[in-house]
Write a protein that holds these residues in place. Structure first.
Motif, PDB file in Angstrom:
ATOM      1  N   ASP A 109      18.937  31.458  20.590  1.00 25.37           N
ATOM      2  CA  ASP A 109      19.769  30.933  19.508  1.00 25.37           C
ATOM      3  C   ASP A 109      21.155  30.508  19.975  1.00 25.37           C
ATOM      4  N   GLY A 110      21.437  30.650  21.285  1.00 28.28           N
ATOM      5  CA  GLY A 110      22.719  30.221  21.814  1.00 28.28           C
ATOM      6  C   GLY A 110      23.786  31.296  21.872  1.00 28.28           C
ATOM      7  N   ASP A 111      23.462  32.539  21.515  1.00 27.16           N
ATOM      8  CA  ASP A 111      24.445  33.623  21.564  1.00 27.16           C
ATOM      9  C   ASP A 111      24.741  34.000  23.004  1.00 27.16           C
ATOM     10  N   LEU A 112      26.028  34.105  23.341  1.00 29.55           N
ATOM     11  CA  LEU A 112      26.431  34.527  24.680  1.00 29.55           C
ATOM     12  C   LEU A 112      26.705  36.022  24.682  1.00 29.55           C
ATOM     13  N   GLY A 124      35.685  34.589  17.301  1.00 32.67           N
ATOM     14  CA  GLY A 124      34.631  35.604  17.213  1.00 32.67           C
ATOM     15  C   GLY A 124      33.586  35.367  18.285  1.00 32.67           C
ATOM     16  N   PRO A 125      32.397  35.953  18.122  1.00 32.30           N
ATOM     17  CA  PRO A 125      31.337  35.793  19.118  1.00 32.30           C
ATOM     18  C   PRO A 125      31.002  34.323  19.354  1.00 32.30           C
ATOM     19  N   ILE A 126      30.773  33.984  20.605  1.00 30.98           N
ATOM     20  CA  ILE A 126      30.499  32.596  20.982  1.00 30.98           C
ATOM     21  C   ILE A 126      29.016  32.290  20.810  1.00 30.98           C
ATOM     22  N   VAL A 127      28.746  31.162  20.126  1.00 25.58           N
ATOM     23  CA  VAL A 127      27.383  30.662  19.957  1.00 25.58           C
ATOM     24  C   VAL A 127      27.371  29.206  20.404  1.00 25.58           C
ATOM     25  N   LEU A 128      26.509  28.866  21.359  1.00 21.41           N
ATOM     26  CA  LEU A 128      26.422  27.504  21.869  1.00 21.41           C
ATOM     27  C   LEU A 128      25.361  26.710  21.122  1.00 21.41           C
ATOM     28  N   PRO A 129      25.650  25.453  20.824  1.00 20.62           N
ATOM     29  CA  PRO A 129      24.609  24.576  20.291  1.00 20.62           C
ATOM     30  C   PRO A 129      23.621  24.224  21.396  1.00 20.62           C
ATOM     31  N   PRO A 130      22.486  23.625  21.068  1.00 25.42           N
ATOM     32  CA  PRO A 130      21.533  23.239  22.121  1.00 25.42           C
ATOM     33  C   PRO A 130      22.205  22.362  23.178  1.00 25.42           C
ATOM     34  N   PHE A 131      21.957  22.671  24.445  1.00 19.32           N
ATOM     35  CA  PHE A 131      22.643  21.953  25.519  1.00 19.32           C
ATOM     36  C   PHE A 131      21.705  21.711  26.692  1.00 19.32           C
ATOM     37  N   ALA A 132      22.076  20.699  27.489  1.00 24.55           N
ATOM     38  CA  ALA A 132      21.343  20.413  28.714  1.00 24.55           C
ATOM     39  C   ALA A 132      22.033  21.035  29.913  1.00 24.55           C
ATOM     40  N   GLN A 133      23.368  21.039  29.871  1.00 24.50           N
ATOM     41  CA  GLN A 133      24.156  21.641  30.950  1.00 24.50           C
ATOM     42  C   GLN A 133      25.346  22.356  30.337  1.00 24.50           C
ATOM     43  N   VAL A 134      25.849  23.339  31.063  1.00 22.02           N
ATOM     44  CA  VAL A 134      27.016  24.083  30.603  1.00 22.02           C
ATOM     45  C   VAL A 134      27.934  24.344  31.796  1.00 22.02           C
ATOM     46  N   SER A 135      29.236  24.327  31.535  1.00 15.71           N
ATOM     47  CA  SER A 135      30.201  24.644  32.586  1.00 15.71           C
ATOM     48  C   SER A 135      31.339  25.436  31.974  1.00 15.71           C
ATOM     49  N   ILE A 136      31.999  26.231  32.805  1.00 12.45           N
ATOM     50  CA  ILE A 136      33.103  27.071  32.342  1.00 12.45           C
ATOM     51  C   ILE A 136      34.303  26.806  33.232  1.00 12.45           C
ATOM     52  N   ALA A 137      35.431  26.435  32.601  1.00  3.80           N
ATOM     53  CA  ALA A 137      36.650  26.117  33.336  1.00  3.80           C
ATOM     54  C   ALA A 137      37.407  27.389  33.693  1.00  3.80           C
ATOM     55  N   SER A 138      38.443  27.232  34.506  1.00  2.00           N
ATOM     56  CA  SER A 138      39.203  28.386  34.991  1.00  2.00           C
ATOM     57  C   SER A 138      39.940  29.116  33.876  1.00  2.00           C
ATOM     58  N   PRO A 146      25.268  17.773  25.672  1.00  2.00           N
ATOM     59  CA  PRO A 146      24.263  17.958  24.615  1.00  2.00           C
ATOM     60  C   PRO A 146      22.846  17.856  25.141  1.00  2.00           C
ATOM     61  N   GLN A 147      21.944  18.334  24.346  1.00  2.00           N
ATOM     62  CA  GLN A 147      20.555  18.424  24.775  1.00  2.00           C
ATOM     63  C   GLN A 147      19.948  17.058  25.079  1.00  2.00           C
ATOM     64  N   ASN A 148      20.496  15.999  24.501  1.00  2.00           N
ATOM     65  CA  ASN A 148      19.960  14.660  24.779  1.00  2.00           C
ATOM     66  C   ASN A 148      20.323  14.168  26.172  1.00  2.00           C
ATOM     67  N   GLY A 149      21.204  14.912  26.879  1.00  2.00           N
ATOM     68  CA  GLY A 149      21.525  14.591  28.261  1.00  2.00           C
ATOM     69  C   GLY A 149      22.549  13.519  28.460  1.00  2.00           C
ATOM     70  N   ASP A 150      23.247  13.103  27.413  1.00  2.00           N
ATOM     71  CA  ASP A 150      24.276  12.077  27.534  1.00  2.00           C
ATOM     72  C   ASP A 150      25.528  12.687  28.153  1.00  2.00           C
ATOM     73  N   ILE A 151      25.741  12.433  29.460  1.00  2.00           N
ATOM     74  CA  ILE A 151      26.868  13.051  30.159  1.00  2.00           C
ATOM     75  C   ILE A 151      28.202  12.541  29.638  1.00  2.00           C
ATOM     76  N   ASN A 152      28.185  11.406  28.957  1.00  2.00           N
ATOM     77  CA  ASN A 152      29.424  10.874  28.392  1.00  2.00           C
ATOM     78  C   ASN A 152      29.819  11.605  27.112  1.00  2.00           C
ATOM     79  N   ALA A 153      28.914  12.449  26.620  1.00  2.00           N
ATOM     80  CA  ALA A 153      29.181  13.190  25.382  1.00  2.00           C
ATOM     81  C   ALA A 153      29.609  14.622  25.678  1.00  2.00           C
ATOM     82  N   LEU A 154      30.113  14.874  26.900  1.00  2.00           N
ATOM     83  CA  LEU A 154      30.580  16.209  27.268  1.00  2.00           C
ATOM     84  C   LEU A 154      31.613  16.693  26.260  1.00  2.00           C
ATOM     85  N   MET A 155      31.421  17.897  25.745  1.00  2.00           N
ATOM     86  CA  MET A 155      32.350  18.402  24.726  1.00  2.00           C
ATOM     87  C   MET A 155      32.647  19.879  24.949  1.00  2.00           C
TER      88      MET A 155
END
Length: 243
Positions: A109-112, A124-138, A146-155
């Motif tokens: 369900d996307g719960d971390l 509060g608790p973090i819940v991720l929407p469906p995704f293809a890739q995830v990254s965490i900044a410093s 997003p799950q559709n794989g559009d790298i230009n839609a990085l959010m």
């Protein structure tokens, strides 16, 4: 001889309690982010008539060794390691708990979560929407493709809460999480992390083993002292009977 027996018994009991702490530290030498426990005790006078010269050893919370462990690269997107001081905030039982273990799991369900406890974000608790890739900044900001794989839609989705709490105010709960005196702490903007890394335990296996061997010798000496006290008491009784 009663005083000698009591002193030896108290010392032996203290050695056993210290051994429990050392054994727990050693058992977690390979646990990511584990902070070794410290031990502390104080002499407490035994209350009661005729016991003025008797003292026992009482265990006290010795605190936690917050010395950073080594950062080890894992290559996993959801592994994070804190650089320097700082803690990751989790939710447990209506309050915050803290850890240095940055191995994040994501549920269907996307719960971390970390070790079963929800990771806290901005609200509060973090819940991720469906995704293809995830990254965490410093700074803890979580971004997804997003799950559709559009790298230009990085959010950006949320930001992991990290705090910096003085080591002297921290205690451990039964699950091994760190607790502060407050139910929650303010976010620290000074804490930074590195992704795709995990921090190793800060336990020194060699140091703990040497300490354990020293405690074993101390315990044996206390047991021998009890036997000597018993022998002296019996010798005294024989003298009295002979008189």
């Amino acid at each position: 001889m009663d005083h000698l027996i009591y002193t030896a018994m108290s010392g032996a009991s203290r050695s056993l309690e210290q051994q429990q702490i050392r054994a727990n530290n050693l058992s977690n030498v390979n646990t990511s982010g584990f902070r070794s426990d410290l031990d502390q005790a104080a002499a407490t006078q035994v209350q009661g008539s005729g016991y003025d010269s008797r003292y026992t050893v009482q265990m006290r919370n010795g605190g936690v060794d917050m010395t950073p462990g080594a950062l080890e690269e894992t290559g996993r997107d959801l592994d994070i390691g804190i650089i320097g001081n700082g803690l990751i905030a989790l939710q447990s039982g209506g309050r915050e708990v803290y850890t240095r273990n940055g191995h994040i799991d994501v549920s269907p369900d996307g719960d971390l979560t970390i070790s079963g406890q929800p990771v806290i974000g901005e609200g509060g608790p973090i819940v991720l929407p469906p995704f293809a890739q995830v990254s965490i900044a410093s700074d803890g900001t979580i971004s997804i493709v997003p799950q559709n794989g559009d790298i230009n839609a990085l959010m950006d989705v949320d930001r992991i809460k990290m705090v910096d709490v003085p080591a002297t105010t921290l205690v451990k709960d039964n699950a091994g999480f760190l607790l502060s005196a407050n139910r929650e702490e303010p976010r620290s903007e000074e804490v930074t992390l590195t992704s795709k890394h995990l921090e190793s335990s800060n336990v020194s296996a060699i140091g703990e083993m040497i300490a354990s061997m020293s405690l074993n010798r101390s315990f044996e000496a206390q047991i021998k002292m009890m036997k000597v006290a018993e022998d002296l008491a019996q010798a005294g009784n024989r003298l009295l009977r002979g008189a």
